[in-house]
Write an enzyme that holds these catalytic residues in place. Structure first.
Site, PDB file in Angstrom:
ATOM      1  N   ASP A 148       0.919  -1.203  -0.007  1.00 43.88           N
ATOM      2  CA  ASP A 148      -0.037   0.044   0.080  1.00 43.88           C
ATOM      3  C   ASP A 148       0.854   1.286   0.122  1.00 43.88           C
ATOM      4  O   ASP A 148       0.625   2.203  -0.573  1.00 43.88           O
ATOM      5  CB  ASP A 148      -1.069  -0.060   1.264  1.00 43.88           C
ATOM      6  CG  ASP A 148      -1.785   1.378   1.228  1.00 43.88           C
ATOM      7  OD1 ASP A 148      -3.012   1.212   0.987  1.00 43.88           O
ATOM      8  OD2 ASP A 148      -1.370   2.278   1.936  1.00 43.88           O
ATOM      9  N   THR A 176      -5.221   2.541  -0.155  1.00 45.81           N
ATOM     10  CA  THR A 176      -5.373   1.995  -1.249  1.00 45.81           C
ATOM     11  C   THR A 176      -5.662   0.403  -1.150  1.00 45.81           C
ATOM     12  O   THR A 176      -6.503  -0.053  -1.890  1.00 45.81           O
ATOM     13  CB  THR A 176      -3.978   1.977  -1.881  1.00 45.81           C
ATOM     14  OG1 THR A 176      -3.640   3.506  -1.992  1.00 45.81           O
ATOM     15  CG2 THR A 176      -4.189   1.508  -3.243  1.00 45.81           C
ATOM     16  N   ASP A 177      -5.327  -0.249  -0.169  1.00 40.55           N
ATOM     17  CA  ASP A 177      -5.744  -1.533   0.139  1.00 40.55           C
ATOM     18  C   ASP A 177      -7.026  -1.773   0.324  1.00 40.55           C
ATOM     19  O   ASP A 177      -7.998  -2.371   0.090  1.00 40.55           O
ATOM     20  CB  ASP A 177      -4.806  -2.185   1.437  1.00 40.55           C
ATOM     21  CG  ASP A 177      -3.643  -3.038   1.066  1.00 40.55           C
ATOM     22  OD1 ASP A 177      -3.622  -3.523   0.020  1.00 40.55           O
ATOM     23  OD2 ASP A 177      -2.660  -2.771   1.690  1.00 40.55           O
ATOM     24  N   LEU A 178      -7.549  -0.799   1.240  1.00 36.26           N
ATOM     25  CA  LEU A 178      -9.078  -0.797   1.622  1.00 36.26           C
ATOM     26  C   LEU A 178     -10.077  -0.604   0.615  1.00 36.26           C
ATOM     27  O   LEU A 178     -10.884  -1.226   0.421  1.00 36.26           O
ATOM     28  CB  LEU A 178      -9.408   0.206   2.760  1.00 36.26           C
ATOM     29  CG  LEU A 178      -8.670   0.018   4.076  1.00 36.26           C
ATOM     30  CD1 LEU A 178      -8.615   1.290   5.087  1.00 36.26           C
ATOM     31  CD2 LEU A 178      -8.972  -1.177   4.730  1.00 36.26           C
TER      32      LEU A 178
END
Length: 386
Positions: A148, A176-178
């Site tokens: 991320d 960004t991961d989420l």
């Protein structure tokens, strides 16, 4: 857990081969919506985030990091060595009866074991196979691992986050991961909807890099249309003024004026009605042009009252504003309590958690299992008939 919670995905089987955050986040969302999620983990170690503490939940060998807790509610855990012939066969048997498979291995890695989309859809054409990687299945960066922090950097987010002329900053959570987890979930749901009509699965290629580029939103549009590269502006907004943090007598507040009517109301509330009629400030384009004059002027006003006074005054006037709270204050906030956004444990095996943010007919979807202990379950689906 609330066993009467909405379960719109009841009967859907999800085989979750992912770890860390983007994939597990998607799996947890599907679990909250009622899907049966079976999490496949490495024997002995499990998901990397199990050891990303402190803080910890539980004691001794049973303890697990709070990080793992945030993304793995509602799943059952099985430890399978996917590099072994027995492990490969077990995953193939589970995939044969699954509706959805989520994985975030490096590009091509699962193909070595015959667990790639082509191999598994050959035995289950209805399978929706979602691969989550850093840079996608194709392109010059496809070989790179995805983190991320690195994606926030290479995907442009850090270039517009932080104060001007200071070190670029990442966002305080792995956003960004989420967001990749959320985008992957919407794609999976769309594929399930389509499959009801066609009977065929889909292969979903979800890349953190692609999601980060999409998340640039208005900033990307500003670049493509205005051909002027956005820069770090601290808490200011490139297209709206006043829309930033302002100091108060005892701290700071966010002022988020979104239109000319709200600006007039703000000036009235501040006892400065003439300013909203000044041609330099009466419209948002004019305020953006004269930002460097207006912002210091407003700063002089905001420093005459405490944050709480401003929030009460501007709330009454219909001007968007907010105090800046820390995480402890948010978790103790009366609105968080009123909205049911925290899940308090009903037994010693269940940690406190943040709830799913969606409501179905006034009820929150909540998976009926706490985050699982490693290899606590059998490698089988609970319901043998579809």
């Amino acid at each position: 857990m609330n066993l009467d919670a909405p379960r719109p995905l009841a009967g859907v089987r999800v085989l979750d081969l992912s770890r860390v955050l983007a994939g597990p986040w998607a799996g947890q969302m599907l679990a909250d919506y009622g899907a049966e999620v079976l999490k496949v983990e490495r024997p002995g170690a499990g998901d990397d985030t199990r050891t990303w503490g402190p803080p910890w939940w539980g004691e001794g060998d049973a303890r697990v990091a709070a990080y793992f807790v945030c993304a793995n509610r509602g799943k059952r855990s099985v430890a399978i060595d996917i590099a072994s012939p027995e492990g490969i066969q077990t995953v193939r048997e589970l995939a044969r009866e699954a509706d959805v498979l989520i994985e975030n291995y490096k590009v091509g890695q699962l193909a070595r074991y015959g667990l790639d989309a082509v191999s598994l859809q050959a035995i289950n054409p209805r399978l929706i196979y979602c691969s989550i990687t850093g840079y996608g299945q194709t392109g010059p960066l496809a070989h790179k691992a995805g983190y991320d922090f690195a994606i926030q950097a290479e995907g442009g987010l850090m270039s517009i986050t932080g104060n001007k002329d200071e070190e670029p900053q990442k966002v305080g959570v792995a956003v960004t991961d989420l967001m990749t987890g959320v985008y992957a979930t919407t794609a999976i749901l769309a594929a399930l909807h389509e499959r009801a009509r066609t009977g065929q699965g889909r292969v979903i290629d979800a890349a953190l890099f692609d999601v980060q580029v999409a998340m640039l939103a208005n900033q990307a549009s500003n670049q493509l249309i205005g051909n002027k590269t956005p820069t770090r502006m601290g808490n200011a907004h490139p297209n709206i003024v006043p829309y930033q943090v302002f100091p108060t007598r005892d701290g700071h507040m966010v002022l988020a004026v979104g239109n000319d009517g709200q600006f007039a109301k703000f000036c009235d509330a501040a006892g400065q009605p003439a300013v909203s009629r000044d041609a330099r400030f009466s419209t948002n384009p004019a305020r953006v042009e004269h930002r460097t004059t207006l912002v210091p002027l407003i700063t002089g006003w905001t420093m005459t009252k405490d944050t709480a006074e401003w929030v009460a005054l501007l709330d009454q006037a219909g001007v968007p504003c907010a105090p800046i709270l820390d995480i402890a204050q948010v978790m103790a906030h009366p609105h968080v309590a009123a909205r049911g956004m925290t899940l308090q444990p009903h037994d010693a095996q269940t940690p406190p958690m943040v709830a799913n943010p969606m409501l179905f007919d006034g009820q929150r979807p909540v998976a009926d299992l706490p985050p699982p202990a490693l290899d606590a379950h059998q490698a089988r689906w609970l319901h043998t008939s579809k």
